[in-house]
Design an enzyme around this catalytic site. Structure first.
Site, PDB file in Angstrom:
ATOM      1  N   GLU A 259       0.713  -7.579  22.284  1.00 28.26           N
ATOM      2  CA  GLU A 259       1.414  -6.217  22.827  1.00 28.26           C
ATOM      3  C   GLU A 259       0.470  -5.617  23.926  1.00 28.26           C
ATOM      4  O   GLU A 259      -0.775  -5.517  23.524  1.00 28.26           O
ATOM      5  CB  GLU A 259       1.930  -5.423  21.859  1.00 28.26           C
ATOM      6  CG  GLU A 259       0.805  -4.705  20.947  1.00 28.26           C
ATOM      7  CD  GLU A 259       1.318  -3.835  19.657  1.00 28.26           C
ATOM      8  OE1 GLU A 259       2.242  -4.579  19.152  1.00 28.26           O
ATOM      9  OE2 GLU A 259       0.989  -2.897  19.507  1.00 28.26           O
TER      10      GLU A 259
ATOM     11  N   HIS B 240       6.179  -0.189  19.555  1.00 25.82           N
ATOM     12  CA  HIS B 240       4.912   0.156  18.444  1.00 25.82           C
ATOM     13  C   HIS B 240       5.056   1.870  18.071  1.00 25.82           C
ATOM     14  O   HIS B 240       4.099   2.521  18.436  1.00 25.82           O
ATOM     15  CB  HIS B 240       3.755  -0.136  19.024  1.00 25.82           C
ATOM     16  CG  HIS B 240       2.552  -0.147  17.723  1.00 25.82           C
ATOM     17  ND1 HIS B 240       1.495  -1.019  17.765  1.00 25.82           N
ATOM     18  CD2 HIS B 240       2.393   0.667  16.770  1.00 25.82           C
ATOM     19  CE1 HIS B 240       0.616  -0.918  16.681  1.00 25.82           C
ATOM     20  NE2 HIS B 240       1.354   0.205  16.118  1.00 25.82           N
ATOM     21  N   ILE B 241       6.308   2.273  17.790  1.00 21.76           N
ATOM     22  CA  ILE B 241       6.540   3.558  17.507  1.00 21.76           C
ATOM     23  C   ILE B 241       6.754   4.181  16.296  1.00 21.76           C
ATOM     24  O   ILE B 241       7.396   5.330  16.050  1.00 21.76           O
ATOM     25  CB  ILE B 241       7.706   3.997  18.567  1.00 21.76           C
ATOM     26  CG1 ILE B 241       8.944   3.199  18.123  1.00 21.76           C
ATOM     27  CG2 ILE B 241       7.466   3.767  20.004  1.00 21.76           C
ATOM     28  CD1 ILE B 241      10.319   3.884  18.770  1.00 21.76           C
ATOM     29  N   GLY B 242       6.363   3.172  15.411  1.00 23.92           N
ATOM     30  CA  GLY B 242       6.645   3.525  13.966  1.00 23.92           C
ATOM     31  C   GLY B 242       6.018   4.738  13.358  1.00 23.92           C
ATOM     32  O   GLY B 242       6.796   5.655  12.581  1.00 23.92           O
TER      33      GLY B 242
ATOM     34  N   GLY C  61       0.738  -1.054   0.008  1.00 24.75           N
ATOM     35  CA  GLY C  61      -0.112   0.018   0.026  1.00 24.75           C
ATOM     36  C   GLY C  61       0.735   1.125   0.073  1.00 24.75           C
ATOM     37  O   GLY C  61       2.124   1.344  -0.447  1.00 24.75           O
ATOM     38  N   ARG C  62       0.227   2.204   0.461  1.00 27.34           N
ATOM     39  CA  ARG C  62       1.009   3.514   0.251  1.00 27.34           C
ATOM     40  C   ARG C  62       2.557   3.428   1.230  1.00 27.34           C
ATOM     41  O   ARG C  62       3.538   4.077   0.930  1.00 27.34           O
ATOM     42  CB  ARG C  62       0.161   4.802   0.991  1.00 27.34           C
ATOM     43  CG  ARG C  62      -0.895   5.081   0.098  1.00 27.34           C
ATOM     44  CD  ARG C  62      -1.622   6.299   0.736  1.00 27.34           C
ATOM     45  NE  ARG C  62      -2.367   5.787   1.785  1.00 27.34           N
ATOM     46  CZ  ARG C  62      -3.574   5.241   1.961  1.00 27.34           C
ATOM     47  NH1 ARG C  62      -4.295   5.333   0.737  1.00 27.34           N
ATOM     48  NH2 ARG C  62      -4.112   5.093   2.908  1.00 27.34           N
ATOM     49  N   ILE C  63       2.451   2.838   2.437  1.00 31.35           N
ATOM     50  CA  ILE C  63       3.495   2.801   3.051  1.00 31.35           C
ATOM     51  C   ILE C  63       4.548   1.888   2.628  1.00 31.35           C
ATOM     52  O   ILE C  63       5.608   2.261   2.560  1.00 31.35           O
ATOM     53  CB  ILE C  63       3.260   2.259   4.558  1.00 31.35           C
ATOM     54  CG1 ILE C  63       2.423   3.312   5.371  1.00 31.35           C
ATOM     55  CG2 ILE C  63       4.590   2.212   5.543  1.00 31.35           C
ATOM     56  CD1 ILE C  63       1.756   2.852   6.688  1.00 31.35           C
TER      57      ILE C  63
ATOM     58  N   ILE D 221       6.711  -3.937  11.001  1.00 30.05           N
ATOM     59  CA  ILE D 221       6.142  -2.543  11.514  1.00 30.05           C
ATOM     60  C   ILE D 221       4.645  -2.490  11.101  1.00 30.05           C
ATOM     61  O   ILE D 221       3.794  -1.584  11.279  1.00 30.05           O
ATOM     62  CB  ILE D 221       6.724  -1.398  10.459  1.00 30.05           C
ATOM     63  CG1 ILE D 221       6.586  -1.777   9.033  1.00 30.05           C
ATOM     64  CG2 ILE D 221       8.076  -1.190  10.987  1.00 30.05           C
ATOM     65  CD1 ILE D 221       6.187  -0.524   8.280  1.00 30.05           C
ATOM     66  N   ALA D 222       4.119  -3.765  10.723  1.00 32.32           N
ATOM     67  CA  ALA D 222       2.482  -3.673  10.671  1.00 32.32           C
ATOM     68  C   ALA D 222       1.695  -3.979  11.850  1.00 32.32           C
ATOM     69  O   ALA D 222       1.078  -2.976  12.280  1.00 32.32           O
ATOM     70  CB  ALA D 222       2.159  -4.839   9.309  1.00 32.32           C
ATOM     71  N   ARG D 223       1.629  -4.992  12.056  1.00 30.70           N
ATOM     72  CA  ARG D 223       0.555  -5.566  13.290  1.00 30.70           C
ATOM     73  C   ARG D 223       1.137  -6.710  13.932  1.00 30.70           C
ATOM     74  O   ARG D 223       1.541  -7.811  13.175  1.00 30.70           O
ATOM     75  CB  ARG D 223      -0.676  -6.120  13.019  1.00 30.70           C
ATOM     76  CG  ARG D 223      -1.607  -4.665  12.659  1.00 30.70           C
ATOM     77  CD  ARG D 223      -1.825  -3.877  14.233  1.00 30.70           C
ATOM     78  NE  ARG D 223      -2.656  -2.969  13.909  1.00 30.70           N
ATOM     79  CZ  ARG D 223      -2.289  -1.618  13.823  1.00 30.70           C
ATOM     80  NH1 ARG D 223      -0.775  -1.451  13.652  1.00 30.70           N
ATOM     81  NH2 ARG D 223      -3.050  -0.464  13.595  1.00 30.70           N
TER      82      ARG D 223
ATOM     83  N   ARG E 256      -1.914  -8.291  -2.292  1.00 25.67           N
ATOM     84  CA  ARG E 256      -3.086  -9.048  -2.585  1.00 25.67           C
ATOM     85  C   ARG E 256      -3.336  -8.660  -4.027  1.00 25.67           C
ATOM     86  O   ARG E 256      -3.653  -9.533  -4.981  1.00 25.67           O
ATOM     87  CB  ARG E 256      -4.285  -8.463  -2.006  1.00 25.67           C
ATOM     88  CG  ARG E 256      -4.542  -9.333  -0.658  1.00 25.67           C
ATOM     89  CD  ARG E 256      -5.578  -8.291   0.326  1.00 25.67           C
ATOM     90  NE  ARG E 256      -5.085  -7.166   0.535  1.00 25.67           N
ATOM     91  CZ  ARG E 256      -5.944  -6.304   1.059  1.00 25.67           C
ATOM     92  NH1 ARG E 256      -7.028  -6.396   1.316  1.00 25.67           N
ATOM     93  NH2 ARG E 256      -5.451  -4.985   1.016  1.00 25.67           N
TER      94      ARG E 256
END
Ligand code: 8YV
Length: 331
Positions: A269, A287-289, A157-159, A238-240, A179
């Protein structure tokens, strides 16, 4: 005079964003970071017209049941796996998130973790701070190179695209899996080549995960996928949390089947799998992305703008900038 609409803010945000909200609403803002139980959350949302939420606030059909007042929930984040969108749509509650404003900062952070993991920054710093630097072997602290290696991106995606665009400066060929294959224009802009997932796993020297969490993506990187990766590879999530099987990853790192990992998110987390905590070749962050001063302010502002517009105020009344279940707006 009719009662003012009320908005609840589930976690501390910036004073100026609260001030903006206060121009339109009665604001109930939490001042400490805390996770409410489902019952507490349900009771809190009964008495508000809008809510600004964090990723830990789970909203589903049971929670919405009997709620006649709530009209909008705005997530402080682009990911919204905490929101049951069909349930919200059915209940007539608009959901919003904060896309785009965080893309570049999160992309920067993915690179920070990849570089830190590849070059053993965390472990070396811990060693230095522990007073162990009395002299050093020439053949110690050897990491793996980043420049010139193949960068793999799962989720484009955008990231993911922002991460890919940075690769040119490191002279890295980029492969990706998603996908849906991207248009030729975007592929060209990102200089990224589409491959199947198995090829992505097998051919990446560094693999960054940027896919949204869905039940299907749970453990998308598990023992089998890790076994397909190169032993000198670096994995970055860095996703989930939950996209990676953390126990399987810890085993692969411990047994040298993977060089290193950079992880900003964890299954369950803020708890972190103890096996990961024990490993020197895992760089771990809480979780500081998206956590830069400018980006967090932009996210808070966007969440506030969504709530103001969704509840019929401000310059964009009725047209919140980033709705998820936008079909509610046309009803
Ligand atoms: C968090 C994120 O929202 O945007 C997302 O999906 O995961 C992050 O930006 C942020 O860390 C606040 O908790």
């Amino acid at each position: 005079m009719s009662e003012r609409q009320r908005v609840w803010v589930s976690r501390p945000i910036f004073p100026e964003t609260l001030t903006t909200l206060g121009q339109y609403f009665e604001v109930v803002a939490e001042t400490v970071e805390q996770k409410l139980s489902a019952e507490q959350l349900k009771a809190t949302l009964m008495d508000v017209d809008g809510a600004i939420l964090g990723g830990g606030d789970r909203i589903d059909a049971a929670l919405l049941d009997g709620n006649k007042r709530l009209r909008v929930v705005a997530n402080l984040g682009v990911g919204y796996n905490n929101l049951d969108i069909p349930a919200l749509t059915k209940a007539g509650v608009l959901a919003c998130n904060t896309p785009e404003v965080l893309d570049e900062s999160v992309a920067d952070y993915a690179w920070a973790l990849m570089l830190a993991a590849a070059r053993r920054v965390g472990a070396a710093e811990r060693w230095l701070r522990a007073g162990q630097w009395h002299g050093m072997r020439f053949d110690d602290w050897l990491g793996v190179d980043v420049h010139g290696k193949t960068l793999g991106i799962l989720g484009m995606g955008r990231i993911g695209q922002a991460i890919a665009r940075r690769a040119a400066g490191f002279d890295m060929p980029v492969i990706y899996h998603n996908r849906h294959r991207l248009s030729a224009d975007i592929e060209q802009d990102c200089k990224a080549r589409y491959v199947e997932k198995h090829a992505l796993l097998a051919d990446s020297d560094h693999l960054i995960l940027v896919l949204p969490y869905t039940p299907e993506n749970r453990h998308a990187i598990g023992a089998a996928e890790l076994a397909m990766m190169r032993p000198h590879a670096v994995l970055v999530n860095i996703a989930r949390g939950g996209i990676v099987d953390d126990a399987a990853l810890a085993a692969a790192l411990r047994e040298g089947r993977l060089a290193a990992a950079g992880l900003d998110v964890f299954e369950g987390e803020p708890a972190v799998h103890p096996d990961l905590l024990a490993l020197d070749n895992a760089v771990l962050s809480p979780h500081i992305g998206s956590a830069t001063a400018a980006t967090r302010r932009a996210m808070a502002t966007l969440a506030v703008d969504n709530v103001i517009a969704a509840l019929g105020h401000g310059p964009h009344a009725g047209h919140p900038p980033t709705p998820i279940n936008a079909e509610l707006l046309t009803k």
